[in-house]
Write an enzyme that holds these catalytic residues in place. Structure first.
Site, mmCIF file in Angstrom:
data_model
loop_
_atom_site.group_PDB
_atom_site.id
_atom_site.type_symbol
_atom_site.label_atom_id
_atom_site.label_comp_id
_atom_site.label_asym_id
_atom_site.label_seq_id
_atom_site.Cartn_x
_atom_site.Cartn_y
_atom_site.Cartn_z
ATOM 1 N NE ARG A 83 -1.802 1.992 3.236
ATOM 2 C CZ ARG A 83 -0.955 2.887 3.730
ATOM 3 N NH1 ARG A 83 -1.509 3.730 2.985
ATOM 4 N NH2 ARG A 83 -0.435 2.819 4.509
ATOM 5 N NE ARG A 109 -6.696 -2.009 -3.779
ATOM 6 C CZ ARG A 109 -6.281 -3.343 -3.689
ATOM 7 N NH1 ARG A 109 -6.367 -3.343 -2.639
ATOM 8 N NH2 ARG A 109 -5.997 -4.317 -4.508
ATOM 9 C CG HIS A 127 -20.035 5.305 -0.125
ATOM 10 N ND1 HIS A 127 -20.056 4.286 -0.259
ATOM 11 C CD2 HIS A 127 -21.450 5.578 0.999
ATOM 12 C CE1 HIS A 127 -20.610 3.424 1.216
ATOM 13 N NE2 HIS A 127 -21.579 3.923 1.124
HETATM 14 C C1 GAR Z 1 -20.592 3.642 -7.818
HETATM 15 O O1 GAR Z 1 -21.810 2.924 -7.092
HETATM 16 C C2 GAR Z 1 -20.039 4.020 -5.990
HETATM 17 O O2 GAR Z 1 -20.446 5.255 -6.171
HETATM 18 C C3 GAR Z 1 -19.522 3.460 -6.362
HETATM 19 O O3 GAR Z 1 -18.580 2.107 -6.760
HETATM 20 C C4 GAR Z 1 -19.677 2.588 -8.178
HETATM 21 C C5 GAR Z 1 -18.842 2.913 -8.891
HETATM 22 O O4 GAR Z 1 -19.757 3.132 -10.480
HETATM 23 N N1 GAR Z 1 -17.907 3.296 -5.352
HETATM 24 C C6 GAR Z 1 -17.877 2.864 -4.218
HETATM 25 O O5 GAR Z 1 -18.730 2.153 -3.182
HETATM 26 C C7 GAR Z 1 -17.498 3.555 -2.852
HETATM 27 N N2 GAR Z 1 -17.613 2.893 -1.219
HETATM 28 P P1 GAR Z 1 -19.337 4.117 -11.446
HETATM 29 O O6 GAR Z 1 -17.661 3.044 -11.583
HETATM 30 O O7 GAR Z 1 -19.839 3.311 -12.827
HETATM 31 O O8 GAR Z 1 -18.259 5.020 -11.626
#
Ligand code: GAR
Length: 218
Positions: A83, A109, A127
């Site tokens: 990391r 991450r 989020h």
């Molecule tokens: C989205 O729904 C975002 O909010 C989530 O991953 C997805 C990515 O979609 N993020 C998390 O859950 C972070 N904790 P995308 O690649 O189509 O933007």
């Protein structure tokens, strides 16, 4: 309690396109939030330019979507580096690209101190739930299983915790009786795309400060 108005004190001096903040996007997956941000910038709704798309996954579909748009990409996998070293290389790549803001767009991450402390109050995350409810992974499934009647999405500044930083924008999405986790996630995603552009526009165009946990716009 530092007042902000961007381009702010941490933003490099105005370049040929003064007034447009340079953004690095970090993603691990399909990149729909990245595309929505790139389109909002292209339409002039957000005074910013995405100068780098960076991933921990060399095969992330979002990297291809960036290349299609002519945006420089880098993949810096954690494997073999650990990391700390991975994040040091990410910080170097972001600085090399001249970015002063970092937008996490499905970067799966938790950031360590190397990244968080390199860009204080300049890292945003999206989020798919109304924080502080349902932090962590698969937030839409968590909300569905819990049985909430309203969920949504949150754009927040990133601190050292997991989905804990000060909130910039939230959008609510009703949970319908005939929803599945997938239909709910799809409606939340539509709102994510709007919320992310709105949050970035606000932070780049309005004076703001962090007061305790609150992001306050004047
Ligand atoms: C989205 O729904 C975002 O909010 C989530 O991953 C997805 C990515 O979609 N993020 C998390 O859950 C972070 N904790 P995308 O690649 O189509 O933007």
């Amino acid at each position: 309690m530092r007042p902000h108005s961007d381009p702010g004190p941490r933003t490099p001096g105005p370049g040929p396109r003064s007034g447009r903040a340079k953004i690095a996007v970090l993603l691990s997956g399909r990149g729909s939030n990245f595309v929505a941000l790139a389109e909002a910038c292209a339409r002039g709704e957000v005074p910013a330019e995405i100068v780098l798309v960076l991933s921990d996954k060399p095969d992330a579909p979002g990297l291809e979507r960036a290349r299609e748009r002519g945006i420089p990409t880098r993949a810096i996998p954690r494997k073999g580096l650990g990391r700390e070293e991975q994040e040091r290389q990410m910080v170097a790549a972001i600085r090399e690209a001249g970015a002063s803001w970092v937008c996490l767009a499905g970067y799966m991450r938790i950031l360590g101190p190397e990244l968080v402390s390199a860009f204080p109050e300049r890292i945003l995350n999206i989020h798919p739930a109304l924080l502080p409810a349902f932090p962590g992974l698969e937030a839409q499934h968590q909300a569905f299983e819990y049985g909430v009647k309203v969920s949504g999405c949150t754009v927040h500044l990133v601190d050292a915790g997991c989905d804990t930083g000060p909130i910039v924008v939230q959008r609510a999405v009703p949970v319908l009786d005939d929803d599945t986790p997938e239909t709910l996630a799809a409606r939340i995603l539509e709102q994510e795309h709007r919320a992310y552009a709105e949050a970035l526009r606000l932070l780049l165009t309005r004076p703001w400060r962090v007061e305790g946990r609150r992001v306050v716009f004047s």
